[in-house]
Design a protein around this motif. Structure first.
Motif, PDB file in Angstrom:
ATOM      1  N   ARG A  40       0.854  -1.197   0.000  1.00  0.00           N
ATOM      2  CA  ARG A  40       0.000   0.000   0.000  1.00  0.00           C
ATOM      3  C   ARG A  40       0.887   1.242   0.000  1.00  0.00           C
ATOM      4  N   VAL A  41       0.742   2.082  -1.023  1.00  0.00           N
ATOM      5  CA  VAL A  41       1.601   3.245  -1.242  1.00  0.00           C
ATOM      6  C   VAL A  41       0.797   4.525  -1.014  1.00  0.00           C
ATOM      7  N   PHE A  42       1.346   5.426  -0.211  1.00  0.00           N
ATOM      8  CA  PHE A  42       0.673   6.692   0.113  1.00  0.00           C
ATOM      9  C   PHE A  42       1.257   7.824  -0.722  1.00  0.00           C
ATOM     10  N   VAL A 117       0.511   1.983   5.888  1.00  0.00           N
ATOM     11  CA  VAL A 117       1.045   2.087   4.532  1.00  0.00           C
ATOM     12  C   VAL A 117       2.443   1.472   4.512  1.00  0.00           C
ATOM     13  N   ASP A 118       2.820   0.961   3.354  1.00  0.00           N
ATOM     14  CA  ASP A 118       4.109   0.285   3.211  1.00  0.00           C
ATOM     15  C   ASP A 118       5.178   1.185   2.615  1.00  0.00           C
ATOM     16  N   ALA A 119       4.757   2.299   2.002  1.00  0.00           N
ATOM     17  CA  ALA A 119       5.714   3.234   1.416  1.00  0.00           C
ATOM     18  C   ALA A 119       5.022   4.560   1.160  1.00  0.00           C
ATOM     19  N   VAL A 120       5.843   5.605   1.049  1.00  0.00           N
ATOM     20  CA  VAL A 120       5.360   6.945   0.713  1.00  0.00           C
ATOM     21  C   VAL A 120       6.054   7.391  -0.565  1.00  0.00           C
ATOM     22  N   TYR A 121       5.274   7.923  -1.483  1.00  0.00           N
ATOM     23  CA  TYR A 121       5.823   8.534  -2.700  1.00  0.00           C
ATOM     24  C   TYR A 121       5.407   9.993  -2.690  1.00  0.00           C
ATOM     25  N   ASP A 122       6.357  10.867  -2.396  1.00  0.00           N
ATOM     26  CA  ASP A 122       6.089  12.303  -2.285  1.00  0.00           C
ATOM     27  C   ASP A 122       6.724  13.018  -3.468  1.00  0.00           C
ATOM     28  N   ARG A 123       5.909  13.267  -4.480  1.00  0.00           N
ATOM     29  CA  ARG A 123       6.378  14.017  -5.646  1.00  0.00           C
ATOM     30  C   ARG A 123       5.863  15.447  -5.635  1.00  0.00           C
ATOM     31  N   ALA A 124       4.727  15.650  -4.974  1.00  0.00           N
ATOM     32  CA  ALA A 124       4.036  16.926  -5.153  1.00  0.00           C
ATOM     33  C   ALA A 124       3.681  17.623  -3.853  1.00  0.00           C
ATOM     34  N   ALA A 148       7.397   3.551   7.373  1.00  0.00           N
ATOM     35  CA  ALA A 148       7.414   3.260   5.941  1.00  0.00           C
ATOM     36  C   ALA A 148       8.546   4.023   5.260  1.00  0.00           C
ATOM     37  N   PRO A 149       9.229   3.420   4.305  1.00  0.00           N
ATOM     38  CA  PRO A 149      10.237   4.149   3.535  1.00  0.00           C
ATOM     39  C   PRO A 149       9.579   5.156   2.606  1.00  0.00           C
ATOM     40  N   GLN A 150      10.379   6.124   2.147  1.00  0.00           N
ATOM     41  CA  GLN A 150       9.850   7.146   1.257  1.00  0.00           C
ATOM     42  C   GLN A 150      10.686   7.269  -0.012  1.00  0.00           C
ATOM     43  N   LEU A 151       9.999   7.591  -1.092  1.00  0.00           N
ATOM     44  CA  LEU A 151      10.630   8.063  -2.316  1.00  0.00           C
ATOM     45  C   LEU A 151      10.204   9.520  -2.460  1.00  0.00           C
ATOM     46  N   LEU A 152      11.171  10.425  -2.348  1.00  0.00           N
ATOM     47  CA  LEU A 152      10.892  11.865  -2.333  1.00  0.00           C
ATOM     48  C   LEU A 152      11.514  12.520  -3.559  1.00  0.00           C
ATOM     49  N   VAL A 153      10.711  13.308  -4.276  1.00  0.00           N
ATOM     50  CA  VAL A 153      11.198  14.041  -5.446  1.00  0.00           C
ATOM     51  C   VAL A 153      11.127  15.534  -5.144  1.00  0.00           C
ATOM     52  N   CYS A 154      12.256  16.227  -5.312  1.00  0.00           N
ATOM     53  CA  CYS A 154      12.324  17.666  -5.043  1.00  0.00           C
ATOM     54  C   CYS A 154      12.894  18.412  -6.240  1.00  0.00           C
TER      55      CYS A 154
END
Length: 215
Positions: A40-42, A117-124, A148-154
């Motif tokens: 589950r991705v947030f 949640v199993d992961a966070v995807y923060d692009r926006a 949860a681990p994160q993938l962060l885009v800045c």
């Protein structure tokens, strides 16, 4: 949050931040999160991004938070799903199989509402908020989702040449918010083709954030 600003953007369809395809940086780097099928991705402040349909197609469950109800209504229409809609305090919950969307101020979303949640995807999200809100946002996001681990885009660019959002966020600021809780790895730095909004040179940075502690 700047509610009126973002509501007006969606009402006027001024959504240049909405990509016409899944974000290539997500496609290229999601593997770094080492997620299992059905994870589950947030996606905080997700809009109607096509990243959601892409994640669903890969076999993941998706949960998002978004201020604009227009965006979420268009999201479900575009995906072709009819949600069940319920009210949770100040937040409206749109739900279908494998997809949950919470409409309202993200600061009104609680851990109990969101669920695991199993992961966070923060692009926006982080890049959309002014400087005075970003620390509070990062703290709230961790309260919602840690460990949860994160993938962060800045984005990073000369803020004097272009007003945000998206705002410029460099490595020092990312570390300020997150380094006491995550092991931070810069996965990629990619120039923005044509510059940010066609006005100034900019770079997108992709961070992998691995939690230092389990809960």
């Amino acid at each position: 949050m700047q509610h009126d600003f973002w509501h007006q953007k969606w009402q006027k369809n001024e959504i240049g931040f909405h990509l016409p395809e899944a974000n290539p940086l997500l496609v290229a780097h999601l593997f770094s999160l080492n997620l299992k099928h059905g994870s589950r991705v947030f996606l905080p402040l997700c809009g109607k991004t096509l990243d959601i349909a892409w994640l669903l197609a890969q076999g993941y469950r998706v949960v998002g938070a978004e201020l604009s109800e227009i965006a979420i209504q268009e999201l479900f229409k575009n995906i072709g799903l009819i949600p069940t809609i319920s009210q949770l305090g100040e937040v409206t919950h749109y739900s279908t199989l494998n997809l949950d969307m919470f409409v309202g101020d993200i600061f009104h979303v609680s851990p109990d509402m969101l669920g695991r949640v199993d992961a966070v995807y923060d692009r926006a999200a982080l890049v959309a908020l002014p400087a005075e809100m970003r620390k509070d946002y990062a703290t709230h996001l961790m309260a919602l989702t840690y460990p949860a681990p994160q993938l962060l885009v800045c984005f990073e660019y000369d803020q004097a040449l272009q007003a945000g959002p998206p705002f410029s966020i460099g490595a020092d600021e990312v570390k300020q918010y997150y380094q006491t809780s995550y092991d931070l790895t810069l996965l990629a730095s990619v120039g923005v083709a044509g510059g940010l909004k066609g006005k100034c040179a900019a770079t997108e940075h992709v961070w992998h954030m691995k939690p230092l502690h389990s809960v």
